[in-house]
Motif scaffolding. Structure first.
Motif, mmCIF file in Angstrom:
data_model
loop_
_atom_site.group_PDB
_atom_site.id
_atom_site.type_symbol
_atom_site.label_atom_id
_atom_site.label_comp_id
_atom_site.label_asym_id
_atom_site.label_seq_id
_atom_site.Cartn_x
_atom_site.Cartn_y
_atom_site.Cartn_z
ATOM 1 N N UNK A 58 25.504 -46.013 -19.089
ATOM 2 C CA UNK A 58 25.345 -46.940 -20.219
ATOM 3 C C UNK A 58 23.945 -46.884 -20.805
ATOM 4 N N UNK A 59 22.928 -46.768 -19.945
ATOM 5 C CA UNK A 59 21.554 -46.680 -20.451
ATOM 6 C C UNK A 59 21.353 -45.395 -21.255
ATOM 7 N N UNK A 60 21.905 -44.292 -20.769
ATOM 8 C CA UNK A 60 21.776 -43.047 -21.511
ATOM 9 C C UNK A 60 22.578 -43.095 -22.811
ATOM 10 N N UNK A 61 23.730 -43.751 -22.796
ATOM 11 C CA UNK A 61 24.548 -43.869 -24.009
ATOM 12 C C UNK A 61 23.840 -44.671 -25.090
ATOM 13 N N UNK A 62 22.979 -45.605 -24.677
ATOM 14 C CA UNK A 62 22.221 -46.396 -25.645
ATOM 15 C C UNK A 62 20.970 -45.683 -26.126
ATOM 16 N N UNK A 63 20.704 -44.509 -25.597
ATOM 17 C CA UNK A 63 19.542 -43.752 -26.034
ATOM 18 C C UNK A 63 18.270 -44.061 -25.271
ATOM 19 N N UNK A 64 18.357 -44.849 -24.220
ATOM 20 C CA UNK A 64 17.190 -45.161 -23.395
ATOM 21 C C UNK A 64 16.872 -43.964 -22.494
ATOM 22 N N UNK A 65 15.603 -43.816 -22.180
ATOM 23 C CA UNK A 65 15.228 -42.767 -21.242
ATOM 24 C C UNK A 65 15.472 -43.274 -19.824
#
Length: 117
Positions: A58-65
């Motif tokens: 989910x964090x990667x899907x939101x564009x977070x590193x």
């Protein structure tokens, strides 16, 4: 999306509590050589694995590193924990070294999550 992430974090913490709580309830028995891997420990480790993978996704899907080294170390520790708990789950008595390793690695995983920025 934030509600889902917060719900998964809550479930991840519940998984940690099950794993570490199961360990702590058996520490007195560990001293007598009668400790065993209780079902809560296996369920907690599996909960941590599923929710942790979902949180990273989910964090990667939101564009977070995402700190992949940190996540890799935490995943490696969790795989060792899960392997020990799964293999030893049916034994009446687990040797103190294996049981203590589960507790130490779980505690290390918590501190890595909190202290590694």
């Amino acid at each position: 999306m934030d509600v889902l992430i917060h719900a998964l974090v809550g479930l991840h913490i519940i998984g940690i509590a099950c794993l570490l709580g199961g360990f702590l309830t058996q520490t007195k028995a560990m001293g007598r050589g009668e400790a065993r891997m209780v079902p809560a420990m296996l369920h907690g480790a599996l909960t941590m694995l599923v929710t942790g993978v979902a949180l990273v996704g989910l964090h990667q899907a939101q564009g977070h590193t995402v700190n992949t080294v940190k996540i890799g170390v935490k995943l490696a520790l969790l795989v060792v924990i899960l392997g020990l708990v799964y293999v030893k789950r049916d034994e009446e008595k687990v040797e103190a070294a294996a049981f203590g390793t589960v507790g130490a690695l779980t505690t290390a995983n918590v501190f890595i999550a909190v202290l590694w920025v």
